[in-house]
Write an enzyme that holds these catalytic residues in place. Structure first.
Site, mmCIF file in Angstrom:
data_model
loop_
_atom_site.group_PDB
_atom_site.id
_atom_site.type_symbol
_atom_site.label_atom_id
_atom_site.label_comp_id
_atom_site.label_asym_id
_atom_site.label_seq_id
_atom_site.Cartn_x
_atom_site.Cartn_y
_atom_site.Cartn_z
ATOM 1 N N ASN A 127 -26.651 -15.202 -3.629
ATOM 2 C CA ASN A 127 -28.295 -15.292 -3.781
ATOM 3 C C ASN A 127 -28.554 -15.476 -5.117
ATOM 4 O OD1 ASN A 127 -28.739 -13.581 -1.610
ATOM 5 N ND2 ASN A 127 -27.409 -11.820 -2.413
ATOM 6 N N LYS B 198 -37.090 -15.671 -1.163
ATOM 7 C CA LYS B 198 -35.632 -14.938 -1.148
ATOM 8 C C LYS B 198 -35.071 -14.331 -2.486
ATOM 9 C CE LYS B 198 -31.640 -13.932 1.025
ATOM 10 N NZ LYS B 198 -30.778 -14.037 0.860
ATOM 11 N N ASN C 50 -34.608 -10.174 -3.031
ATOM 12 C CA ASN C 50 -33.793 -9.366 -3.820
ATOM 13 C C ASN C 50 -34.137 -9.038 -4.656
ATOM 14 O OD1 ASN C 50 -32.414 -12.178 -2.945
ATOM 15 N ND2 ASN C 50 -31.508 -10.735 -2.180
ATOM 16 N N ASN D 110 -32.533 0.725 1.913
ATOM 17 C CA ASN D 110 -33.593 -0.612 1.939
ATOM 18 C C ASN D 110 -35.260 0.186 2.600
ATOM 19 O OD1 ASN D 110 -32.149 -2.395 0.926
ATOM 20 N ND2 ASN D 110 -31.910 -3.856 2.643
ATOM 21 N N ASN E 37 -30.007 -0.933 6.420
ATOM 22 C CA ASN E 37 -29.248 -1.471 4.999
ATOM 23 C C ASN E 37 -29.115 -1.063 3.785
ATOM 24 O OD1 ASN E 37 -28.898 -3.660 6.912
ATOM 25 N ND2 ASN E 37 -29.030 -5.152 5.902
ATOM 26 N N SER F 146 -28.323 -1.674 0.530
ATOM 27 C CA SER F 146 -28.047 -3.827 -0.386
ATOM 28 C C SER F 146 -27.322 -4.033 -0.971
ATOM 29 C CB SER F 146 -29.387 -4.007 -1.199
ATOM 30 O OG SER F 146 -29.047 -2.693 -2.450
ATOM 31 N N SER F 147 -26.815 -5.198 -0.764
ATOM 32 C CA SER F 147 -25.800 -5.868 -1.570
ATOM 33 C C SER F 147 -25.520 -5.107 -3.031
ATOM 34 C CB SER F 147 -25.793 -7.106 -1.526
ATOM 35 O OG SER F 147 -26.295 -8.221 -2.596
ATOM 36 N N GLU G 141 -24.939 -8.508 -8.680
ATOM 37 C CA GLU G 141 -25.608 -9.632 -8.901
ATOM 38 C C GLU G 141 -26.729 -9.915 -10.038
ATOM 39 O OE1 GLU G 141 -24.535 -12.180 -5.265
ATOM 40 O OE2 GLU G 141 -25.266 -10.977 -5.308
HETATM 41 O O1 KPL Z 1 -30.457 -10.167 0.847
HETATM 42 C C1 KPL Z 1 -30.498 -8.421 0.897
HETATM 43 C C2 KPL Z 1 -28.908 -8.090 -0.145
HETATM 44 O O2 KPL Z 1 -29.182 -7.007 0.098
HETATM 45 O O3 KPL Z 1 -28.491 -8.776 -0.966
HETATM 46 C C3 KPL Z 1 -31.307 -7.925 0.865
HETATM 47 C C4 KPL Z 1 -32.385 -8.513 2.053
HETATM 48 C C5 KPL Z 1 -32.048 -7.046 0.227
HETATM 49 C C6 KPL Z 1 -30.705 -7.254 2.659
HETATM 50 O O4 KPL Z 1 -29.811 -6.044 2.407
#
Ligand code: KPL
Length: 335
Positions: A126, A213, A217, A231, A280, A282-283, A295
């Site tokens: 990312n 992308k 993020n 999210n 989700n 997010s990371s 990150e």
């Molecule tokens: O890439 C992502 C992340 O969480 O790092 C997204 C697209 C936001 C999906 O959770």
């Protein structure tokens, strides 16, 4: 000449396990490079297992298993002996699936040693920053980026869940240097990932895809980490949604100043990602909850720095940057 391929996957998190398992199950020689001895032992003993969620396969959940070779990252050598066969040369793809926070100069030096003069390094991180670390030691035609929307959740050191099928776009990490070798290596990787069950394409506008992308993020990750929401909730909370659009508007001024042309419907694209990944965490939220470094530097920090270099006021993104850094600095939330 017919050339075989082999794969080294560096980093056995969710994406590393997913790519490693599918490539190995398809029949490619795969080695997985890990850091921790416990993970090494477990993977050597039991292999990888990837579950697919019911929505994804539109039937009962399925499991895929594979037993690739597993090595310790620090001991990884560019030893081609076992793989080369008479008259057939090997393309050695090194998929870098570690997080941005693990992309240190030491790791870059190790990857360069492993790649030797013929390895092909493929970055799946990312944000930005990793290519700069690698470009002085890897020839431009052998340094690729892959932008993927495959979604996976790590369940244990050897298991992951493939939570959503996506697309993987492959291109040169250093744009503007097109060679026949680079084009061959990109095409072959896309074809082999496709064989392994990933929708994969070579992109001749990979810079735009990296930025798209990256900005997704920038909009989703810090906000979900600070608000501690999934999210999808960013669309349900009117003030969060407004802030997300302000983050994007500011980020788009950086893209414009950098000469990157992004689609006019970026606001809808960001909202679509929130919808598609509604459930989700997010990371970045996962990192904050687990007390890990996030990150933020590679995602928001680098955008703020770039914007400020262009003389832009980066007030909204800078505020979120400081807030996430503060989350990392605190010991623990109050009771
Ligand atoms: O890439 C992502 C992340 O969480 O790092 C997204 C697209 C936001 C999906 O959770």
């Amino acid at each position: 000449m017919n050339r075989l391929s082999r794969y080294t996957i560096i980093g056995a998190g969710a994406l590393g396990l997913l790519f490693g398992c599918r490539l190995a199950a398809t029949g490619f020689p795969v080695e997985l490079a890990v850091r921790r001895v416990e993970q090494l032992a477990l993977l050597r003993e039991q292999g990888i297992e990837i579950g697919s969620s019911a929505e994804q396969v539109e039937q009962a959940p399925q499991k895929l298993q594979a037993r690739p070779a597993v090595i310790v990252l620090e001991g990884a050598m560019n030893d081609r002996g076992d793989y080369d066969q008479e008259g057939l040369e090997t393309d050695h793809y090194i998929l870098l699936t570690v997080k941005q926070t693990d992309m240190t100069p030491q790791l870059a030096a190790l990857v360069a040693r492993l790649a030797g003069s013929n390895g092909v390094v493929v970055c799946l991180q990312n944000g930005v920053g990793h290519v700069e670390l690698l470009r002085s030691s890897i020839p431009a035609e052998r340094l690729l980026v892959a932008v993927t929307t495959e979604a996976a959740l790590r369940l244990s050191d050897r298991e992951a869940l493939h939570t959503g099928r996506g697309e993987t776009w492959i291109g040169a990490a250093v744009p503007g240097i097109e060679t026949a070798v680079g084009a061959r290596l990109q095409k072959k990787l896309a074809e082999q990932l496709e064989l392994a069950g990933f929708r994969s394409m070579v992109s001749n506008e990979i810079t735009t895809r990296v930025w798209r992308k990256w900005l997704v993020n920038v909009c989703i990750n810090p906000l979900t980490a600070i608000l501690q929401v999934r999210n999808g909730e960013l669309l349900q909370l009117p003030h969060a949604r407004e802030l997300m659009h302000r983050l994007l508007a500011e980020a788009l001024t950086v893209a414009k100043a950098s000469g990157v042309k992004l689609p006019a419907d970026m606001p809808q694209q960001v909202e679509d990602v929130c919808r598609r990944t509604a459930a989700n965490r997010s990371s970045m939220l996962q990192d904050v909850l687990a007390g890990r470094r996030t990150e933020i530097e590679a995602i928001t920090g680098s955008l703020v720095r770039l914007g400020e270099q262009h003389g832009l006021a980066m007030t909204v993104n800078r505020s979120l940057y400081e807030l996430v850094r503060a989350l990392e600095e605190r010991d623990a939330p109050i009771d």
